[in-house]
Design a protein around this motif. Structure first.
Motif, PDB file in Angstrom:
ATOM      1  N   GLU A 152      20.500 -13.995 -42.449  1.00  0.00           N
ATOM      2  CA  GLU A 152      19.800 -14.901 -43.042  1.00  0.00           C
ATOM      3  C   GLU A 152      20.613 -16.169 -43.027  1.00  0.00           C
ATOM      4  O   GLU A 152      20.046 -17.305 -42.778  1.00  0.00           O
ATOM      5  CB  GLU A 152      19.674 -14.771 -44.720  1.00  0.00           C
ATOM      6  CG  GLU A 152      18.854 -13.476 -44.864  1.00  0.00           C
ATOM      7  CD  GLU A 152      17.176 -13.682 -44.784  1.00  0.00           C
ATOM      8  OE1 GLU A 152      16.875 -14.834 -44.903  1.00  0.00           O
ATOM      9  OE2 GLU A 152      16.276 -12.578 -44.844  1.00  0.00           O
ATOM     10  N   GLU A 169      16.829 -19.765 -46.622  1.00  0.00           N
ATOM     11  CA  GLU A 169      17.293 -18.857 -45.787  1.00  0.00           C
ATOM     12  C   GLU A 169      18.611 -18.639 -46.298  1.00  0.00           C
ATOM     13  O   GLU A 169      19.161 -17.536 -46.657  1.00  0.00           O
ATOM     14  CB  GLU A 169      17.309 -18.945 -44.371  1.00  0.00           C
ATOM     15  CG  GLU A 169      15.997 -19.295 -43.753  1.00  0.00           C
ATOM     16  CD  GLU A 169      15.146 -17.872 -43.739  1.00  0.00           C
ATOM     17  OE1 GLU A 169      15.317 -16.853 -44.312  1.00  0.00           O
ATOM     18  OE2 GLU A 169      13.902 -17.773 -43.300  1.00  0.00           O
ATOM     19  N   HIS A 187      18.297 -16.838 -49.536  1.00  0.00           N
ATOM     20  CA  HIS A 187      18.045 -15.539 -49.376  1.00  0.00           C
ATOM     21  C   HIS A 187      19.453 -14.780 -49.098  1.00  0.00           C
ATOM     22  O   HIS A 187      19.842 -13.456 -49.456  1.00  0.00           O
ATOM     23  CB  HIS A 187      17.449 -15.147 -48.204  1.00  0.00           C
ATOM     24  CG  HIS A 187      16.002 -15.745 -48.336  1.00  0.00           C
ATOM     25  ND1 HIS A 187      14.949 -15.754 -47.245  1.00  0.00           N
ATOM     26  CD2 HIS A 187      15.274 -16.269 -49.235  1.00  0.00           C
ATOM     27  CE1 HIS A 187      13.698 -16.452 -47.927  1.00  0.00           C
ATOM     28  NE2 HIS A 187      13.964 -16.639 -49.051  1.00  0.00           N
ATOM     29  N   GLU A 198      15.772  -9.623 -41.654  1.00  0.00           N
ATOM     30  CA  GLU A 198      15.026 -10.924 -40.659  1.00  0.00           C
ATOM     31  C   GLU A 198      15.599 -11.425 -39.690  1.00  0.00           C
ATOM     32  O   GLU A 198      16.350 -12.333 -39.542  1.00  0.00           O
ATOM     33  CB  GLU A 198      15.022 -12.117 -41.913  1.00  0.00           C
ATOM     34  CG  GLU A 198      14.107 -13.122 -41.289  1.00  0.00           C
ATOM     35  CD  GLU A 198      13.802 -14.463 -42.342  1.00  0.00           C
ATOM     36  OE1 GLU A 198      14.552 -14.172 -43.243  1.00  0.00           O
ATOM     37  OE2 GLU A 198      12.827 -15.097 -41.963  1.00  0.00           O
ATOM     38  N   VAL A 203      12.371 -12.772 -52.326  1.00  0.00           N
ATOM     39  CA  VAL A 203      12.611 -13.150 -50.829  1.00  0.00           C
ATOM     40  C   VAL A 203      10.986 -13.242 -50.192  1.00  0.00           C
ATOM     41  O   VAL A 203      10.902 -14.249 -49.375  1.00  0.00           O
ATOM     42  CB  VAL A 203      13.538 -12.256 -49.847  1.00  0.00           C
ATOM     43  CG1 VAL A 203      13.486 -12.676 -48.564  1.00  0.00           C
ATOM     44  CG2 VAL A 203      14.966 -12.642 -50.665  1.00  0.00           C
ATOM     45  N   GLU A 234       9.217 -15.739 -47.544  1.00  0.00           N
ATOM     46  CA  GLU A 234       8.794 -15.206 -46.146  1.00  0.00           C
ATOM     47  C   GLU A 234       7.321 -15.563 -45.969  1.00  0.00           C
ATOM     48  O   GLU A 234       7.085 -15.968 -44.862  1.00  0.00           O
ATOM     49  CB  GLU A 234       9.182 -13.799 -46.099  1.00  0.00           C
ATOM     50  CG  GLU A 234      10.493 -13.655 -45.935  1.00  0.00           C
ATOM     51  CD  GLU A 234      11.673 -14.278 -45.418  1.00  0.00           C
ATOM     52  OE1 GLU A 234      11.339 -15.120 -44.600  1.00  0.00           O
ATOM     53  OE2 GLU A 234      12.971 -14.198 -45.753  1.00  0.00           O
TER      54      GLU A 234
HETATM   55 FE   LIG Z   1      14.706 -15.164 -45.237  1.00  0.00          FE
END
Ligand SMILES: [Fe+2]
Ligand SMILES: [Fe+2]
Length: 248
Positions: free
Chosen positions: A39, A69, A72, A103, A154, A158
């Motif tokens: 992330e 991000e 996260h 991710e 999260v 997303e």
């Molecule tokens: Fe993410």
């Protein structure tokens, strides 16, 4: 259209395997820490994309995306550390990263070489894949509500990333947005093939080295030992020196 956050058919079939991957608390903690790294990498690439784009709206969205991000990354890191702190020291084991990669997306991409449309198409597919995966992880993490809450938190972001990238792709690339998506899909498939081929090459290479070690080396080792046994033991008298008058 079905639920966009529904796990893919393959992941639904592999659900028992995913459940097994997330069951072990040591592996769960290590995976969360690895997700945090992915992330944070994504956040750096998105900040770079925000610098490069000439579109003011995209710049704002990429910066917001990068902040998400980063958040996260800190959520995953905090949960991974909390899990590890509550556990006795354990061996570093199998993480199944090829099966549950988190991710992953921008790690495959050179942001500097992409145009806005291709970047948005690639981002949309990556965010969609990550969101569907995280939805599946939530379903198998019923035994760990704190980690499941992290994925829940999260997942909201997303879903937003998935939808804004699609909307912006339609704005920037219309009427070729669908073609851009297909191009990005083909690119992802090609990179998946390269990853699989590299993994297969590594397995085959390891196997060949083991075959060489266990099947080809032993006869030479045997011959060397037999030759060594024929050698006289202890000091051996040196050969007499040739006379200085001889040319040999
Ligand atoms: Fe993410
Ligand atoms: Fe994301």
């Amino acid at each position: 259209m079905g639920d966009p956050l529904r796990p893919s058919a393959i992941d639904r079939v592999l659900r028992p395997v995913h459940a097994w991957v997330w069951l072990d608390p040591h592996r769960r903690a290590r995976k969360l820490l690895r997700f945090a790294e992915t992330e944070a990498d994504g956040a750096r690439d998105l900040s770079r994309a925000a610098e490069l784009t000439a579109d003011p709206l995209l710049r704002r969205l990429f910066l917001r995306h990068a902040e998400d991000e980063l958040r996260h990354a800190s959520l995953f890191r905090a949960r991974g550390r909390a899990l590890l702190n509550g556990l006795p020291r354990g061996p570093k084991g199998f993480e199944a990263n090829w099966l549950a990669p988190g991710e992953r997306g921008l790690d495959d991409l050179r942001v500097d070489r992409e145009r806005d449309a291709s970047l948005l198409a690639f981002l949309h597919l990556s965010e969609k894949a990550a969101a569907r995966r995280f939805a599946l992880y939530m379903r198998v993490l019923f035994h760990d509500p704190a980690t499941r809450d992290v994925f829940d938190d999260v997942l909201h972001d997303e879903a937003f990333h998935m939808s804004y990238t699609h909307t912006q792709l339609d704005r920037v690339a219309a009427p070729r947005s669908r073609a851009r998506l297909w191009q990005a899909r083909a690119g992802r498939l090609w990179k998946a093939y390269l990853r699989a081929a590299a993994a297969l090459a590594s397995v085959v290479g390891t196997l060949l080295l083991r075959v060489q070690y266990f099947l080809i080396l032993p006869p030479f080792a045997f011959l060397a030992r037999r030759a060594a046994r024929r050698e006289p033991e202890g000091f051996v008298r040196a050969r007499p020196r040739p006379p200085l008058t001889s040319q040999y």
